[in-house]
Design a protein around this motif. Structure first.
Motif, short mmCIF file in Angstrom:
data_model
loop_
_atom_site.label_atom_id
_atom_site.label_comp_id
_atom_site.label_asym_id
_atom_site.label_seq_id
_atom_site.Cartn_x
_atom_site.Cartn_y
_atom_site.Cartn_z
N LEU A 91 6.12 0.96 12.40
CA LEU A 91 7.30 0.71 11.59
C LEU A 91 8.50 0.36 12.44
O LEU A 91 8.58 0.75 13.62
N ASP A 92 9.43 -0.35 11.79
CA ASP A 92 10.72 -0.57 12.43
C ASP A 92 11.40 0.79 12.58
O ASP A 92 11.34 1.61 11.65
N PRO A 93 12.03 1.07 13.73
CA PRO A 93 12.62 2.41 13.91
C PRO A 93 13.68 2.75 12.87
O PRO A 93 13.97 3.93 12.65
N ALA A 94 14.24 1.72 12.21
CA ALA A 94 15.27 1.99 11.20
C ALA A 94 14.67 2.49 9.88
O ALA A 94 15.38 3.00 9.03
N THR A 95 13.34 2.38 9.73
CA THR A 95 12.69 2.80 8.49
C THR A 95 12.84 4.31 8.31
O THR A 95 12.53 5.08 9.23
N PRO A 96 13.32 4.75 7.13
CA PRO A 96 13.48 6.20 6.94
C PRO A 96 12.14 6.85 6.59
O PRO A 96 11.90 7.21 5.45
N ALA A 97 11.27 6.98 7.58
CA ALA A 97 9.95 7.59 7.35
C ALA A 97 10.02 9.07 7.67
O ALA A 97 10.63 9.45 8.68
N ALA A 98 9.43 9.88 6.84
CA ALA A 98 9.39 11.32 7.11
C ALA A 98 8.06 11.85 6.63
O ALA A 98 7.49 11.34 5.67
N PRO A 99 7.53 12.89 7.31
CA PRO A 99 6.25 13.44 6.90
C PRO A 99 6.34 13.95 5.46
O PRO A 99 7.34 14.57 5.09
N GLY A 100 5.34 13.64 4.68
CA GLY A 100 5.29 14.14 3.31
C GLY A 100 6.04 13.28 2.30
O GLY A 100 5.97 13.54 1.12
N ARG A 101 6.78 12.28 2.77
CA ARG A 101 7.54 11.45 1.84
C ARG A 101 6.83 10.12 1.62
O ARG A 101 6.40 9.48 2.59
N LYS A 102 6.71 9.72 0.36
CA LYS A 102 6.01 8.49 0.00
C LYS A 102 6.63 7.29 0.70
O LYS A 102 7.85 7.19 0.78
N LEU A 103 5.79 6.40 1.19
CA LEU A 103 6.31 5.25 1.93
C LEU A 103 5.48 4.02 1.56
O LEU A 103 4.27 3.99 1.76
N PRO A 104 6.12 2.99 0.97
CA PRO A 104 5.36 1.77 0.70
C PRO A 104 5.16 0.98 1.99
O PRO A 104 6.09 0.83 2.78
N LEU A 137 0.86 -1.17 0.00
CA LEU A 137 0.00 0.00 0.00
C LEU A 137 0.90 1.23 0.00
O LEU A 137 1.82 1.31 0.82
N GLU A 138 0.66 2.17 -0.89
CA GLU A 138 1.48 3.39 -0.91
C GLU A 138 0.84 4.41 0.03
O GLU A 138 -0.37 4.63 -0.04
N ALA A 139 1.64 4.99 0.89
CA ALA A 139 1.07 6.01 1.79
C ALA A 139 2.03 7.17 1.92
O ALA A 139 3.24 7.02 1.72
N VAL A 140 1.48 8.34 2.24
CA VAL A 140 2.32 9.51 2.52
C VAL A 140 2.04 9.93 3.97
O VAL A 140 1.02 10.55 4.26
N PRO A 141 2.90 9.54 4.89
CA PRO A 141 2.65 9.88 6.30
C PRO A 141 2.59 11.39 6.51
O PRO A 141 3.36 12.12 5.89
N GLU A 142 1.66 11.81 7.36
CA GLU A 142 1.59 13.25 7.70
C GLU A 142 2.26 13.52 9.03
O GLU A 142 2.77 14.60 9.27
N VAL A 143 2.21 12.51 9.92
CA VAL A 143 2.86 12.65 11.22
C VAL A 143 3.68 11.38 11.45
O VAL A 143 3.20 10.28 11.21
#
Lengths: 367, 314
Positions: A335-348, A306-312
């Motif tokens: 998510l695993d804490p190592a995942t490079p998640a950032a607000p506004g960036r696409k995340l599968p 699922l493609e998502a764009v996290p807001e927070v």
């Protein structure tokens, strides 16, 4: 020790407001049952009716096989631990614990033996001469439990006993309560609004909402197979995600069509179960822990991307929570804490479809 | 501007005076100083209305009748040898202790009843039960006097109506003593009621629930939970009422005027009779001073107990 039976219990207040709407519950001997639900769901009222502190409007309550509807609290052979402890401020810890036995005219030596034994179990032997005012919250809670233990009653009743403690002490006392139950094995009915307490302590959890029982079952059963949307959303933290969806045919299998275009395949073994609901607007439920980052070479069975764009994005240390919105529904992924998640960036994201739920929005039942 | 002022006054020693003025300012800013200044009006009132009259009474009590010579404790000696005064001591103690006990019991009973009335109706009853306490006692005692008065006694009329005999309420010593106590209890019980009602309301319901589950009957709950939880209020109310009742003047003065045969006099009414009506002010002062040591001892023990419990429980 004894079993407790509730039959069609109703509590109606003046003006016709029903706090408890005819519940049935069987609690076995030695069992630890937790009544859990949001405030106003009727759990405390139910406990107070079992204690005899609240009259029942209709139905029957039996403790140890004997009907207790019209029996005053003192003759029900129960002990209760209150949220704010309800220790007698003018009595020492020893007297607080001995009071119930003294009223029942136990011999002095027996009272002394029981109080010391309870104090040993709860590790409050050095506090016996103090008055409640000189105790910390956790110590007061232990004394309140000691007061219940010395009585050796048929049933222990706990009314949100940990709500007044700070988070750290709450975890500690939770373990303590479990330990005590493993030692004394008295039938226990415990009321809380905290689902973590319910899950960790209970042999069986009773989820209540608006005066009715939504579901009764062992904690794992409630977690994996919730019966209703309420239970699905109440048990688990963060709560289960609910996304409006449409169940569609995709070749020989079914798929969940989400708003925004994503289609998630339903596992084969669920086809027969869901077939009848083909084409209907439903709610797709999935827990945050089953919505995770896509790992390299991820070939898990029943996994849908699922493609998502996290807001927070909330880094918690051991995990990271990512929040995003689909058609107004807030979705949380763990998510695993190592995942490079950032607000506004696409995340599968990988959805574990073997753990999915479908809910009928009309009946709020889990299909 | 103290620093400017002191600098102007002592131009040659500016640094020293500046240091002094800043320490003065520091002194004025200290919390204890501020507290003292703010309580000064109260201290002045207590000094003027309590300390000074009390010291003056002690001084007066050591003078002769004409207030011309110092006679030490002779007034007290004479009083203690006087049979009437010994009767006054006895009557004061009997009156105060009996009346306070009855007020406490009736007040507690009323408070308990009120506490168990649903809150809707409670205000109405509370208001009605407080009426005796808000009527000026001199007036209400006059009303009682009419009811006790032999020729027109409505109480006797009622007794007669039920076939009972007339009672010489104010004419016979024991009945007069009882009458004075009845009126004092009627007047003072509402005060106990309101204090005890507040105390009852402050006992958390959960304590009663815990007691009920622990196996307590209603009576045991009262003895083991309610009363111990109310002990401080009970002690303070009893102490306060004991002081006021010991010093009671108006009820005795209006109802019996100390009679018959000076047998219903209490310290205050007797002090008035000796000091003002008979013109022996020093001896009247001595009479009134007799109350002080008695009450001081009681107050000391009661307040010590209250303090101890407060530390342990609150």
């Amino acid at each position: 020790m004894a079993q407790v039976t509730l039959r069609r219990i109703v509590k109606e207040y003046e003006g016709g407001v029903q706090a408890v709407k005819g519940i049935d519950l069987d609690i076995a001997d030695h069992e630890f049952v937790v009544l859990v639900g949001p405030s106003g769901c009727g759990k405390s009222t139910t406990l107070r009716m079992i204690a005899g502190l609240e009259e029942i409007s209709a139905g029957d309550i039996a403790i140890g096989g004997a009907l207790v509807n019209d029996i005053p609290p003192r003759d029900r052979d129960i002990a209760m631990v209150f949220q704010n402890y309800a220790l007698y401020p003018h009595m020492t810890v020893y007297d607080n614990m001995a009071f119930g036995l003294m009223l029942r005219k136990f011999p002095k030596a027996e009272i002394d033996r029981r109080v010391k034994e309870a104090a040993r179990i709860l590790d409050i032997g050095m506090l016996l001469d103090r008055k409640p005012k000189a105790l910390s919250g956790g110590q007061r809670q232990r004394v309140a439990m000691g007061r219940a233990i010395v009585r050796d009653p048929k049933v222990f009743l706990f009314a949100e006993p940990l709500s007044n403690l700070d988070a750290k002490l709450r975890v500690q006392m939770r373990t303590e309560i479990k330990k005590v139950h493993q030692t004394v094995k008295t039938t226990t009915i415990y009321v809380t609004h905290d689902q973590v307490e319910a899950m960790t302590l209970a042999d069986r959890v009773v989820v209540m909402n608006h005066g009715v029982i939504e579901q009764v079952g062992p904690p794992q059963e409630l977690y994996h197979n919730p019966a209703t949307k309420f239970v699905a959303g109440f048990i688990g933290s963060p709560a289960m995600n609910f996304i409006p969806c449409r169940l569609e045919q995709s070749g020989s299998a079914l798929q969940v069509q989400l708003p925004g275009g994503a289609a998630l395949p339903v596992p084969q073994d669920r086809t027969a179960r869901y077939q009848a609901h083909l084409g209907r607007e439903l709610l797709f439920g999935i827990r945050p822990e089953h919505l995770t980052e896509v790992r390299p070479n991820d070939h898990r069975e029943n996994m849908a991307v699922l493609e998502a764009v996290p807001e927070v994005v909330e880094p918690m240390g051991m995990e990271t929570l990512a929040h995003f919105w689909i058609e107004g529904a807030e979705i949380c992924a763990r998510l695993d804490p190592a995942t490079p998640a950032a607000p506004g960036r696409k995340l599968p994201l990988a959805a574990d479809m073997a753990k999915m739920h479908l809910i009928d929005p009309k009946t709020n039942k889990v299909l | 501007m103290p620093s400017d002022a002191s600098a102007a006054l002592a131009p040659g020693r500016a640094p020293a005076s500046a240091a002094r003025s800043s320490s003065l300012r520091r002194f004025a800013r200290r919390r204890s100083t501020v507290a003292f200044l703010m309580t000064l009006p109260l201290i002045a009132v207590i000094g003027g209305l309590v300390a000074w009259p009390a010291s003056y009474a002690i001084y007066l009590a050591t003078l002769n009748r004409r207030m011309t010579a110092f006679i030490g404790l002779e007034n007290f000696d004479i009083l203690l040898e006087n049979e009437t005064f010994r009767g006054v001591i006895w009557q004061s103690c009997f009156f105060a202790i009996t009346a306070v006990l009855l007020k406490a019991l009736i007040g507690f009973w009323l408070a308990h009843m009120l506490h168990h009335i649903p809150s809707k109706g409670q205000r109405k009853w509370r208001g009605m039960l407080l009426v005796p306490w808000v009527i000026p006692p001199a007036l209400s005692t006059l009303g009682w006097w009419w009811m006790f008065e032999p020729s027109y006694s409505s109480i006797n009329w009622l007794l007669n109506a039920f076939g009972g005999p007339s009672i010489p309420w104010l004419g016979e010593p024991w009945w007069a003593r009882i009458s004075v106590i009845i009126v004092n209890v009627w007047y003072g019980a509402p005060f106990f009621m309101i204090m005890y009602l507040a105390a009852l309301k402050s006992v958390p319901d959960q304590l009663y629930e815990a007691a009920a589950i622990d196996g307590a009957t209603g009576w045991q709950g009262l003895v083991h939970v309610t009363l111990p939880m109310m002990r401080n209020i009970i002690s303070i109310t009893v102490l306060f009422s004991l002081i006021v009742t010991f010093a009671n003047y108006d009820i005795v003065r209006v109802l019996t005027n100390g009679g018959p045969r000076d047998l219903t006099h209490v310290f205050a009414s007797y002090a008035f009779q000796v000091g003002v009506l008979s013109g022996n002010i020093p001896r009247g002062a001595a009479v009134s001073l007799f109350m002080f040591p008695l009450l001081a001892v009681v107050a000391f023990f009661v307040l010590r107990g209250v303090n101890r419990r407060q530390k342990e429980m609150a």
